[in-house]
Motif scaffolding. Structure first.
Motif, PDB file in Angstrom:
ATOM      1  N   VAL A  86       0.846  -1.196   0.000  1.00 38.44           N
ATOM      2  CA  VAL A  86       0.000   0.000   0.000  1.00 38.44           C
ATOM      3  C   VAL A  86       0.877   1.240   0.000  1.00 38.44           C
ATOM      4  N   ARG A  87       0.440   2.279  -0.717  1.00 39.41           N
ATOM      5  CA  ARG A  87       1.016   3.613  -0.547  1.00 39.41           C
ATOM      6  C   ARG A  87      -0.050   4.434   0.174  1.00 39.41           C
ATOM      7  N   PHE A  88       0.387   5.385   0.964  1.00 39.40           N
ATOM      8  CA  PHE A  88      -0.586   6.170   1.706  1.00 39.40           C
ATOM      9  C   PHE A  88      -0.055   7.569   1.965  1.00 39.40           C
ATOM     10  N   GLU A  89      -0.981   8.433   2.324  1.00 41.53           N
ATOM     11  CA  GLU A  89      -0.629   9.738   2.854  1.00 41.53           C
ATOM     12  C   GLU A  89      -1.681  10.108   3.875  1.00 41.53           C
ATOM     13  N   TYR A  90      -1.239  10.840   4.875  1.00 40.64           N
ATOM     14  CA  TYR A  90      -2.194  11.339   5.854  1.00 40.64           C
ATOM     15  C   TYR A  90      -1.783  12.723   6.301  1.00 40.64           C
ATOM     16  N   GLU A  91      -2.765  13.464   6.786  1.00 37.66           N
ATOM     17  CA  GLU A  91      -2.536  14.812   7.289  1.00 37.66           C
ATOM     18  C   GLU A  91      -2.964  14.869   8.744  1.00 37.66           C
ATOM     19  N   TRP A  92      -2.262  15.692   9.498  1.00 41.01           N
ATOM     20  CA  TRP A  92      -2.536  15.822  10.926  1.00 41.01           C
ATOM     21  C   TRP A  92      -1.940  17.126  11.413  1.00 41.01           C
ATOM     22  N   ARG A  93      -2.388  17.511  12.588  1.00 40.07           N
ATOM     23  CA  ARG A  93      -1.951  18.772  13.202  1.00 40.07           C
ATOM     24  C   ARG A  93      -1.330  18.446  14.549  1.00 40.07           C
ATOM     25  N   ASP A  94      -0.137  19.008  14.810  1.00 41.09           N
ATOM     26  CA  ASP A  94       0.529  18.727  16.080  1.00 41.09           C
ATOM     27  C   ASP A  94       0.043  19.678  17.179  1.00 41.09           C
ATOM     28  N   ASN A  97      -0.169  23.341  16.511  1.00 43.18           N
ATOM     29  CA  ASN A  97      -1.040  23.667  15.375  1.00 43.18           C
ATOM     30  C   ASN A  97      -0.320  23.687  14.033  1.00 43.18           C
ATOM     31  N   GLN A  98       0.853  23.062  13.963  1.00 49.88           N
ATOM     32  CA  GLN A  98       1.547  22.891  12.678  1.00 49.88           C
ATOM     33  C   GLN A  98       0.905  21.712  11.951  1.00 49.88           C
ATOM     34  N   TRP A  99       0.519  21.927  10.704  1.00 52.81           N
ATOM     35  CA  TRP A  99      -0.023  20.857   9.883  1.00 52.81           C
ATOM     36  C   TRP A  99       1.117  20.078   9.230  1.00 52.81           C
ATOM     37  N   TRP A 100       0.895  18.770   9.067  1.00 59.79           N
ATOM     38  CA  TRP A 100       1.861  17.868   8.459  1.00 59.79           C
ATOM     39  C   TRP A 100       1.151  16.978   7.447  1.00 59.79           C
ATOM     40  N   ARG A 101       1.876  16.617   6.414  1.00 62.29           N
ATOM     41  CA  ARG A 101       1.440  15.551   5.517  1.00 62.29           C
ATOM     42  C   ARG A 101       2.508  14.470   5.606  1.00 62.29           C
ATOM     43  N   SER A 102       2.072  13.264   5.879  1.00 63.18           N
ATOM     44  CA  SER A 102       2.976  12.126   6.011  1.00 63.18           C
ATOM     45  C   SER A 102       2.725  11.181   4.844  1.00 63.18           C
ATOM     46  N   TYR A 103       3.820  10.797   4.180  1.00 66.10           N
ATOM     47  CA  TYR A 103       3.761   9.897   3.032  1.00 66.10           C
ATOM     48  C   TYR A 103       4.427   8.586   3.410  1.00 66.10           C
ATOM     49  N   GLY A 104       3.914   7.487   2.855  1.00 70.23           N
ATOM     50  CA  GLY A 104       4.585   6.238   3.160  1.00 70.23           C
ATOM     51  C   GLY A 104       4.137   5.059   2.330  1.00 70.23           C
ATOM     52  N   ASN A 105       4.812   3.964   2.600  1.00 68.66           N
ATOM     53  CA  ASN A 105       4.522   2.673   1.985  1.00 68.66           C
ATOM     54  C   ASN A 105       4.428   1.640   3.102  1.00 68.66           C
ATOM     55  N   GLU A 106       3.524   0.704   2.920  1.00 68.16           N
ATOM     56  CA  GLU A 106       3.369  -0.390   3.876  1.00 68.16           C
ATOM     57  C   GLU A 106       3.394  -1.716   3.136  1.00 68.16           C
ATOM     58  N   ASN A 107       3.987  -2.701   3.758  1.00 71.30           N
ATOM     59  CA  ASN A 107       3.923  -4.081   3.288  1.00 71.30           C
ATOM     60  C   ASN A 107       3.187  -4.879   4.351  1.00 71.30           C
ATOM     61  N   TRP A 108       2.124  -5.550   3.931  1.00 73.00           N
ATOM     62  CA  TRP A 108       1.270  -6.302   4.843  1.00 73.00           C
ATOM     63  C   TRP A 108       1.342  -7.797   4.508  1.00 73.00           C
ATOM     64  N   SER A 122       7.248   2.473   6.106  1.00 74.51           N
ATOM     65  CA  SER A 122       8.253   3.525   5.962  1.00 74.51           C
ATOM     66  C   SER A 122       7.485   4.822   5.725  1.00 74.51           C
ATOM     67  N   ILE A 123       7.809   5.865   6.513  1.00 80.98           N
ATOM     68  CA  ILE A 123       7.002   7.087   6.498  1.00 80.98           C
ATOM     69  C   ILE A 123       7.906   8.310   6.559  1.00 80.98           C
ATOM     70  N   ASN A 124       7.545   9.329   5.788  1.00 80.26           N
ATOM     71  CA  ASN A 124       8.228  10.622   5.808  1.00 80.26           C
ATOM     72  C   ASN A 124       7.197  11.718   6.073  1.00 80.26           C
ATOM     73  N   ASP A 125       7.594  12.721   6.839  1.00 82.47           N
ATOM     74  CA  ASP A 125       6.710  13.836   7.186  1.00 82.47           C
ATOM     75  C   ASP A 125       7.173  15.122   6.510  1.00 82.47           C
ATOM     76  N   VAL A 126       6.199  15.894   6.027  1.00 88.28           N
ATOM     77  CA  VAL A 126       6.477  17.183   5.402  1.00 88.28           C
ATOM     78  C   VAL A 126       5.561  18.223   6.046  1.00 88.28           C
ATOM     79  N   PRO A 127       6.128  19.320   6.571  1.00 86.98           N
ATOM     80  CA  PRO A 127       5.265  20.365   7.110  1.00 86.98           C
ATOM     81  C   PRO A 127       4.499  21.045   5.980  1.00 86.98           C
ATOM     82  N   ILE A 128       3.223  21.348   6.214  1.00 83.75           N
ATOM     83  CA  ILE A 128       2.399  22.046   5.227  1.00 83.75           C
ATOM     84  C   ILE A 128       1.641  23.168   5.916  1.00 83.75           C
ATOM     85  N   GLU A 129       1.181  24.100   5.117  1.00 87.39           N
ATOM     86  CA  GLU A 129       0.294  25.152   5.612  1.00 87.39           C
ATOM     87  C   GLU A 129      -1.130  24.612   5.619  1.00 87.39           C
TER      88      GLU A 129
END
Length: 135
Positions: A86-94, A97-108, A122-129
């Motif tokens: 799977v490839r995925f991305e998710y967004e969240w706020r710390d 109140n900084q927003w982040w987008r996290s990208y990754g791949n999963e093997n199940w 495996s996941i990488n985080d990128v700060p976003i507005e």
């Protein structure tokens, strides 16, 4: 008709399994999510190595306490027999109140009952507005 989401996976059942995982994770309900894993499931999530449902549940509680307004999108990448990628991305706020987008791949890898026995992420985080949010 209800489909059984157990291996060996077809494209249809693999896509349904990915959607079920996305729905569960977006609930932010650690009990619900943990039930998708075998009692002795093995995980690697970034630099964390976890074993079993209880460790997974504790990890998820901490994750969703840290990150607020969590929203995830998963996409089937590949499948064969009892495995799904799977490839995925998710967004969240710390907490600041900084927003982040996290990208990754999963093997199940799944057992014969359709419970996940191994998850490697495996996941990488990128700060976003906030204005850059898309999920």
């Amino acid at each position: 008709m209800t489909q059984t989401l157990v291996p060996p996976f077809t494209e249809e059942t693999a896509r349904a399994k990915v959607q079920a995982a996305e729905d569960a994770w977006n609930s932010c309900d650690s009990d619900r999510v943990a039930l998708a894993y075998t009692p002795d499931s093995e995980w690697r999530n970034r630099d964390s190595f976890l074993a079993g449902r209880e460790e997974i549940k504790a990890f998820l509680v901490a994750k969703w306490n840290k990150g607020r307004d969590y929203r995830l999108k998963k996409e089937l990448w590949a499948f064969a027999d009892n495995r799904i990628a799977v490839r995925f991305e998710y967004e969240w706020r710390d907490q600041d109140n900084q927003w982040w987008r996290s990208y990754g791949n999963e093997n199940w890898e799944f057992d014969t009952d359709g419970l996940m026995q191994r998850r490697f992420a495996s996941i990488n985080d990128v700060p976003i507005e906030e204005t850059e949010r898309r999920l």
